[in-house]
Scaffold this motif. Structure first.
Motif, PDB file in Angstrom:
ATOM      1  N   MET A 161    -127.675  61.884  10.982  1.00  0.00           N
ATOM      2  CA  MET A 161    -128.278  63.047  11.629  1.00  0.00           C
ATOM      3  C   MET A 161    -127.754  63.251  13.043  1.00  0.00           C
ATOM      4  N   ILE A 162    -127.657  64.501  13.424  1.00  0.00           N
ATOM      5  CA  ILE A 162    -127.321  64.867  14.792  1.00  0.00           C
ATOM      6  C   ILE A 162    -128.233  66.027  15.158  1.00  0.00           C
ATOM      7  N   GLY A 163    -128.972  65.857  16.245  1.00  0.00           N
ATOM      8  CA  GLY A 163    -129.927  66.887  16.630  1.00  0.00           C
ATOM      9  C   GLY A 163    -130.924  66.352  17.633  1.00  0.00           C
ATOM     10  N   ALA A 164    -131.830  67.225  18.066  1.00  0.00           N
ATOM     11  CA  ALA A 164    -132.866  66.820  19.007  1.00  0.00           C
ATOM     12  C   ALA A 164    -133.710  65.697  18.420  1.00  0.00           C
ATOM     13  N   ARG A 165    -133.892  64.643  19.205  1.00  0.00           N
ATOM     14  CA  ARG A 165    -134.750  63.502  18.841  1.00  0.00           C
ATOM     15  C   ARG A 165    -134.293  62.745  17.594  1.00  0.00           C
ATOM     16  N   ALA A 166    -133.020  62.828  17.283  1.00  0.00           N
ATOM     17  CA  ALA A 166    -132.504  62.076  16.134  1.00  0.00           C
ATOM     18  C   ALA A 166    -132.707  60.576  16.316  1.00  0.00           C
ATOM     19  N   ALA A 167    -132.642  60.090  17.567  1.00  0.00           N
ATOM     20  CA  ALA A 167    -132.826  58.664  17.838  1.00  0.00           C
ATOM     21  C   ALA A 167    -134.187  58.168  17.372  1.00  0.00           C
ATOM     22  N   ASP A 168    -135.189  59.025  17.465  1.00  0.00           N
ATOM     23  CA  ASP A 168    -136.530  58.668  17.007  1.00  0.00           C
ATOM     24  C   ASP A 168    -136.695  58.957  15.516  1.00  0.00           C
ATOM     25  N   MET A 169    -136.106  60.050  15.060  1.00  0.00           N
ATOM     26  CA  MET A 169    -136.267  60.440  13.654  1.00  0.00           C
ATOM     27  C   MET A 169    -135.660  59.443  12.685  1.00  0.00           C
ATOM     28  N   ILE A 170    -134.627  58.717  13.108  1.00  0.00           N
ATOM     29  CA  ILE A 170    -133.920  57.838  12.176  1.00  0.00           C
ATOM     30  C   ILE A 170    -134.835  56.726  11.665  1.00  0.00           C
ATOM     31  N   ALA A 171    -135.897  56.426  12.407  1.00  0.00           N
ATOM     32  CA  ALA A 171    -136.804  55.346  11.995  1.00  0.00           C
ATOM     33  C   ALA A 171    -137.445  55.630  10.644  1.00  0.00           C
ATOM     34  N   GLU A 172    -137.740  56.911  10.357  1.00  0.00           N
ATOM     35  CA  GLU A 172    -138.320  57.248   9.051  1.00  0.00           C
ATOM     36  C   GLU A 172    -137.345  56.898   7.932  1.00  0.00           C
ATOM     37  N   ALA A 173    -136.067  57.153   8.175  1.00  0.00           N
ATOM     38  CA  ALA A 173    -135.056  56.819   7.170  1.00  0.00           C
ATOM     39  C   ALA A 173    -134.967  55.311   6.970  1.00  0.00           C
ATOM     40  N   VAL A 174    -135.058  54.549   8.058  1.00  0.00           N
ATOM     41  CA  VAL A 174    -135.000  53.081   7.957  1.00  0.00           C
ATOM     42  C   VAL A 174    -136.179  52.563   7.134  1.00  0.00           C
ATOM     43  N   VAL A 175    -137.370  53.063   7.419  1.00  0.00           N
ATOM     44  CA  VAL A 175    -138.558  52.640   6.660  1.00  0.00           C
ATOM     45  C   VAL A 175    -138.379  52.967   5.183  1.00  0.00           C
ATOM     46  N   GLY A 176    -137.962  54.210   4.904  1.00  0.00           N
ATOM     47  CA  GLY A 176    -137.775  54.615   3.514  1.00  0.00           C
ATOM     48  C   GLY A 176    -136.782  53.737   2.788  1.00  0.00           C
ATOM     49  N   MET A 177    -135.665  53.457   3.447  1.00  0.00           N
ATOM     50  CA  MET A 177    -134.619  52.668   2.800  1.00  0.00           C
ATOM     51  C   MET A 177    -135.011  51.199   2.662  1.00  0.00           C
ATOM     52  N   GLU A 178    -135.813  50.683   3.603  1.00  0.00           N
ATOM     53  CA  GLU A 178    -136.317  49.309   3.465  1.00  0.00           C
ATOM     54  C   GLU A 178    -137.145  49.170   2.180  1.00  0.00           C
ATOM     55  N   PHE A 179    -137.854  50.227   1.810  1.00  0.00           N
ATOM     56  CA  PHE A 179    -138.663  50.207   0.592  1.00  0.00           C
ATOM     57  C   PHE A 179    -137.941  50.871  -0.575  1.00  0.00           C
ATOM     58  N   ARG A 180    -136.624  51.048  -0.417  1.00  0.00           N
ATOM     59  CA  ARG A 180    -135.741  51.579  -1.462  1.00  0.00           C
ATOM     60  C   ARG A 180    -136.234  52.932  -1.993  1.00  0.00           C
ATOM     61  N   ALA A 181    -136.561  53.811  -1.051  1.00  0.00           N
ATOM     62  CA  ALA A 181    -137.040  55.144  -1.412  1.00  0.00           C
ATOM     63  C   ALA A 181    -135.929  55.964  -2.041  1.00  0.00           C
ATOM     64  N   SER A 182    -136.313  56.857  -2.910  1.00  0.00           N
ATOM     65  CA  SER A 182    -135.380  57.844  -3.456  1.00  0.00           C
ATOM     66  C   SER A 182    -135.426  59.088  -2.580  1.00  0.00           C
ATOM     67  N   ALA A 183    -134.416  59.946  -2.740  1.00  0.00           N
ATOM     68  CA  ALA A 183    -134.436  61.223  -2.022  1.00  0.00           C
ATOM     69  C   ALA A 183    -135.675  62.020  -2.413  1.00  0.00           C
ATOM     70  N   GLU A 184    -136.062  61.936  -3.688  1.00  0.00           N
ATOM     71  CA  GLU A 184    -137.249  62.668  -4.130  1.00  0.00           C
ATOM     72  C   GLU A 184    -138.511  62.147  -3.463  1.00  0.00           C
TER      73      GLU A 184
END
Length: 466
Positions: free
Chosen positions: A412-435
């Motif tokens: 991601m590139i955009g306003a507050r991306a540094a903070d937003m990336i944490a949601e992706a980390v959490v999701g991927m830690e729990f092996r989330a799907s895109a859905e």
């Protein structure tokens, strides 16, 4: 002689966090720091001061360029007081490093000021105002890194500088030449461009932020060119010379033609190198790699079984939060626990504006590994929140496994991306799907809606707002 369960050499984010966790787990702990203040590069001459200057310069740029559009009228000329800006930056640093002092006292960690070196595997000599010796059952090397240089460049630390000196210039450069298009060079380049300097970036690779996803590089390049940076990729610097107050940089472009750049300051930002000077580690059997890193196994244990190493001094990304995770990992391992670190899920961030953040695999990495994947992307300018704040640049991209839909990378590139990336980390830690992400309710209006929309785009191309 004082004896400890654990001694940590180096008080950066890896070292001081390791010390705190060791103390929490009941170990008698000491930390050794050769500089007068705790916190290492990150707190003193890295992450914290650079973000302070980025925020100050961002406020200035908003006042000059955007206040009027927001209906804010400022009487008189808006001026930069660089001395005050640097002073505020230092106050932030002092408050933060002082906080580390408090945490050491709170956790009853003994602090030694001086250069720590190994006498043998269990004894450390500390050379400060006086020479002391301590005994440690286990030692953690957390000595970090220093700015790298090119062999033919003479750093005078006045006009030809590293990031350390660039954080405390006494004047705004007329023309700052930045050698290196990575995070550090671009962040500091943006600080001085906002304040009025002409900025030229010279990068050896074929794009800015070359270790990140190519799409992020292209978008950031557009942003920088719009801000009137001179961006020169695929250029190999071959000489840097100072003549009075002028710095002359010569480089070969991708056609092999010589190009000359002239400025009044040159920031050399070509990466960082592990710092092991004075440790005497090799003399006691601690092996170093051919890149100067301390060699460790999967438990971060060196070739001497009671000595560990973490952070910038070992392999992997040179990131403060990676060092912290490793510090906790070693502390908990020593306590007999079974911690883990998933290095694939340690996010990387560039704190320019717009911010750049990523976790997991890039498209190039997935292609190289032969992984079948699908991609969904959503532009920030399609968000109501972005239009409200006038932060229209950027996008969020989600890469997911073509068969299972598991998220493999988020960029991601955009306003507050540094903070937003944490949601992706959490999701991927729990092996989330895109859905999974696409079905989670995201507050409206927010920047994080772009993550949901990108996940929708990756799930049968069904983004709602484009």
């Amino acid at each position: 002689m004082n004896s400890y369960d654990v001694a940590i050499i180096g008080s950066g984010p890896g070292g001081y966090v390791a010390a705190i966790r060791c103390a929490q787990l009941g170990m008698k702990t000491a930390i050794i720091e050769k500089y007068a203040t705790l916190g290492g590069t990150c707190l003193n001459v890295g992450c914290i001061p650079s973000k302070a200057l980025l925020d100050s310069s961002h406020h200035y740029e908003d006042a000059v360029k955007h206040f009027e559009e927001h209906g804010i009228e400022v009487p008189g000329d808006i001026k930069v007081n660089l001395k005050q800006m640097i002073s505020r930056k230092q106050a932030v640093v002092d408050q933060t490093t002082g906080g580390i002092d408090f945490l050491m006292k709170k956790n009853k960690i003994d602090v030694y000021q001086g250069l720590g070196s190994f006498k043998d595997a269990t004894h450390i000599t500390i050379k400060g105002e006086k020479t002391e010796e301590i005994e440690a059952k286990h030692t953690i090397i957390a000595t970090g890194s220093k700015p790298s240089n090119l062999p033919f460049i003479e750093l005078d630390k006045e006009r030809i500088v590293t990031s350390t000196e660039a954080l405390k210039l006494k004047e705004i450069p007329k023309h700052l030449i930045v050698i290196g298009g990575g995070a550090i060079g671009l962040e500091l380049g943006q600080v001085y461009r906002r304040l009025g300097a002409e900025v030229t970036v010279i990068e050896y690779m074929d794009r800015l932020i070359p270790t990140m996803d190519a799409g992020l590089s292209r978008e950031l390049n557009k942003v920088f060119k719009k801000a009137k940076f001179s961006v020169n990729v695929s250029h190999q610097v071959k000489s840097v010379e100072r003549k009075g107050d002028e710095v002359i940089v010569k480089a070969d472009n991708k056609k092999g033609e010589e190009v000359e750049f002239k400025g009044d300051y040159c920031l050399v930002s070509v990466g960082r190198r592990p710092y092991t000077d004075g440790l005497n580690a090799e003399a006691i059997g601690v092996k170093l790699t051919d890149r100067g890193q301390v060699e460790v196994n999967e438990h971060l244990q060196t070739s001497v079984k009671n000595i560990y190493a973490i952070g910038d001094v070992v392999k992997g990304a040179m990131l403060a939060h990676k060092a912290e995770e490793e510090g906790v990992f070693v502390a908990e391992s020593l306590a007999g626990q079974k911690p883990h670190i998933n290095y694939n899920l340690i996010p990387g961030v560039v704190y320019t504006w717009p911010e750049v953040a990523a976790v997991g695999k890039t498209e190039d990495e997935l292609k190289e590994a032969g992984v079948a994947y699908k991609s969904g992307q959503f532009p920030m300018r399609a968000l109501g929140r972005s239009r409200a704040s006038m932060d229209l640049d950027g996008f969020v991209k989600v890469l997911a496994d073509k068969e299972t839909d598991e998220i493999l990378g988020v960029h991601m590139i955009g306003a507050r991306a540094a903070d937003m990336i944490a949601e992706a980390v959490v999701g991927m830690e729990f092996r989330a799907s895109a859905e999974d992400i696409s079905r989670i309710s995201h507050a409206h209006p927010t920047y994080t809606e772009a993550f949901k929309e990108a996940a929708l785009a990756a799930t049968d191309d069904r983004a709602l707002h484009i």
